[in-house]
Enzyme design. Structure first.
Site, PDB file in Angstrom:
ATOM      1  N   HIS A  77       2.840  10.696  -0.222  1.00  0.00           N
ATOM      2  CA  HIS A  77       3.141  11.126   1.147  1.00  0.00           C
ATOM      3  C   HIS A  77       3.208  12.665   1.121  1.00  0.00           C
ATOM      4  O   HIS A  77       4.223  13.239   0.739  1.00  0.00           O
ATOM      5  CB  HIS A  77       4.498  10.503   1.534  1.00  0.00           C
ATOM      6  CG  HIS A  77       4.977  10.811   2.916  1.00  0.00           C
ATOM      7  ND1 HIS A  77       5.732   9.909   3.630  1.00  0.00           N
ATOM      8  CD2 HIS A  77       4.846  11.878   3.717  1.00  0.00           C
ATOM      9  CE1 HIS A  77       6.026  10.426   4.820  1.00  0.00           C
ATOM     10  NE2 HIS A  77       5.514  11.630   4.884  1.00  0.00           N
ATOM     11  N   CYS A  95       2.504  14.552   8.353  1.00  0.00           N
ATOM     12  CA  CYS A  95       2.214  14.328   6.937  1.00  0.00           C
ATOM     13  C   CYS A  95       1.061  13.334   6.820  1.00  0.00           C
ATOM     14  O   CYS A  95       0.734  12.637   7.763  1.00  0.00           O
ATOM     15  CB  CYS A  95       3.429  13.747   6.228  1.00  0.00           C
ATOM     16  SG  CYS A  95       4.912  14.739   6.360  1.00  0.00           S
ATOM     17  N   THR A 105       5.041   3.549   3.341  1.00  0.00           N
ATOM     18  CA  THR A 105       5.749   4.762   3.713  1.00  0.00           C
ATOM     19  C   THR A 105       5.977   4.695   5.218  1.00  0.00           C
ATOM     20  O   THR A 105       5.114   4.260   5.968  1.00  0.00           O
ATOM     21  CB  THR A 105       5.026   6.058   3.247  1.00  0.00           C
ATOM     22  OG1 THR A 105       5.907   7.166   3.407  1.00  0.00           O
ATOM     23  CG2 THR A 105       3.743   6.332   3.999  1.00  0.00           C
TER      24      THR A 105
END
Lengths: 209, 161
Positions: B46, B29, B23
């Protein structure tokens, strides 16, 4: 609660939001152009309803290193305004403004000197001020802005901050985005206005929609 | 040929060798990697927000630490992972901007990390490694072949956890 449903915005409303981007970014571009004494043009603003995973593609990929200057908005319109440029571009901009004469030592982590960083903040201030004041006079709404918050990092990481704010109310974010650039493409970047859902209603209502 | 499986914001996916899962540009996040070292199955979610119960519109399970982890475990079980084998590696939860006036916004990264740890603790999944907090973005990549998590950040050395 807001009566606006992001998935049901009609063409008329899109047009109005696009026009807001046009006027706001137009003023901001003029301010930038005066500051660096060069012609800066902008494209037609995009008003897009995006899924979170699509947001960073908009500015050229999650890992692109950018300078993001963020303002939180208050008053009648809440949300965020972001001014985003490629790191290389912002160094160029700083050099133009400081006339390449800075001798202070660059900060290791950002490659900008203290002087350069504060110049960038000031650019952000002037430009977003131009954007917001035109938006404010157009809508007759009071808009206050925070001090500039700056980060130099991956675009995805920087955009996660406004995305999270939108994440609290839905699965998509509505952005008014305008790309600008000078003739030689040395200076380019993005203005992104990210009002909250309620503020979208307020903006549209103030314009009679 | 091995593929790189990309996971976007508020999204998740699963992965088996020789593929790797990644990711890009994690900010506030949190990227949660769950791994079954015996079956060599990895999953990555995520997440953007700590708690689905505090949000009205919570249909996307992957958006939240609590429901995201539950859903990822299901996805992994669907392709043969065993819950009791699972271990975790987590990264992200940075504070990208130093907001001076908005405490809630300022702490979102921390709260995402706290919620993630709390949820993993409840499920009895041990956290083998973490790179969380601070003020910079991270790109992470996990290989179910080696069990290693690689973390790239701008202007910093590569980390392998």
């Amino acid at each position: 609660m807001s009566d606006l449903d992001l998935n049901k915005i009609n063409n008329m409303q899109y047009d109005v939001l696009r026009e807001i981007g046009n006027i706001g970014a137009g003023n901001a571009t003029t301010a930038l152009s005066q500051m660096i004494n060069a012609k800066v043009s902008m494209n037609v603003p995009k008003v897009e309803l995006l899924e979170f995973k699509e947001i960073s593609n908009m500015v050229g990929g999650e890992e692109r290193i950018v300078v993001g200057i963020l303002f939180t908005l208050g008053g009648d319109i809440e949300g965020m305004m972001m001014f985003m440029m490629d790191k290389v571009v912002s160094m160029h901009l700083v050099n133009i403004l400081l006339g390449n004469t800075e001798h202070s030592k660059p900060n290791e982590q950002t490659d900008f000197s203290e002087m350069g960083l504060s110049a960038l903040n000031e650019i952000g201030n002037i430009i977003s001020g131009a954007y917001l004041s035109s938006l404010s006079s157009l809508t007759n709404l009071t808009i206050t802005s925070s001090i500039p918050y700056m980060a130099i990092d991956m675009a995805g990481a920087i955009l996660s901050v406004p995305a999270i704010e939108f994440g609290k109310i839905g699965d998509k974010a509505l952005l008014i985005e305008t790309e600008f650039g000078d003739m030689d493409n040395y200076v380019n970047g993005y203005f992104i206005l990210i009002p909250t859902l309620n503020s979208y209603s307020a903006i549209l209502k103030s314009l009679g929609l | 040929m091995n593929n790189t499986i990309k996971v976007g914001m508020a999204d998740a996916n699963v992965c088996k060798p020789p593929d790797v899962i990644t990711t890009l540009g994690l900010g506030s996040c949190v990227g949660i990697v769950l791994y079954d070292p015996i079956m060599k199955i990895a999953g990555l979610v995520h997440v953007m927000l700590p708690d689905s119960t505090k949000i009205i519109n919570n249909s996307n399970k992957y958006k939240f630490a609590d429901t995201g982890i539950d859903k990822l475990i299901q996805d992994m079980e669907d392709i043969g992972a065993l819950k009791r084998n699972l271990v975790a590696k987590i990264a992200g939860g940075a504070q990208m901007f130093s907001f001076s006036n908005n405490l809630e916004m300022m702490r979102i990264g921390d709260r995402n990390v706290e919620a993630t740890k709390e949820k993993l603790k409840q499920l009895g999944i041990p956290i083998l490694a973490e790179d969380t907090g601070a003020n910079y973005g991270r790109t992470i990549e996990f290989s179910p072949e080696t069990g290693l998590l690689t973390i790239k950040s701008f202007g910093r050395d590569l980390k392998v956890l």
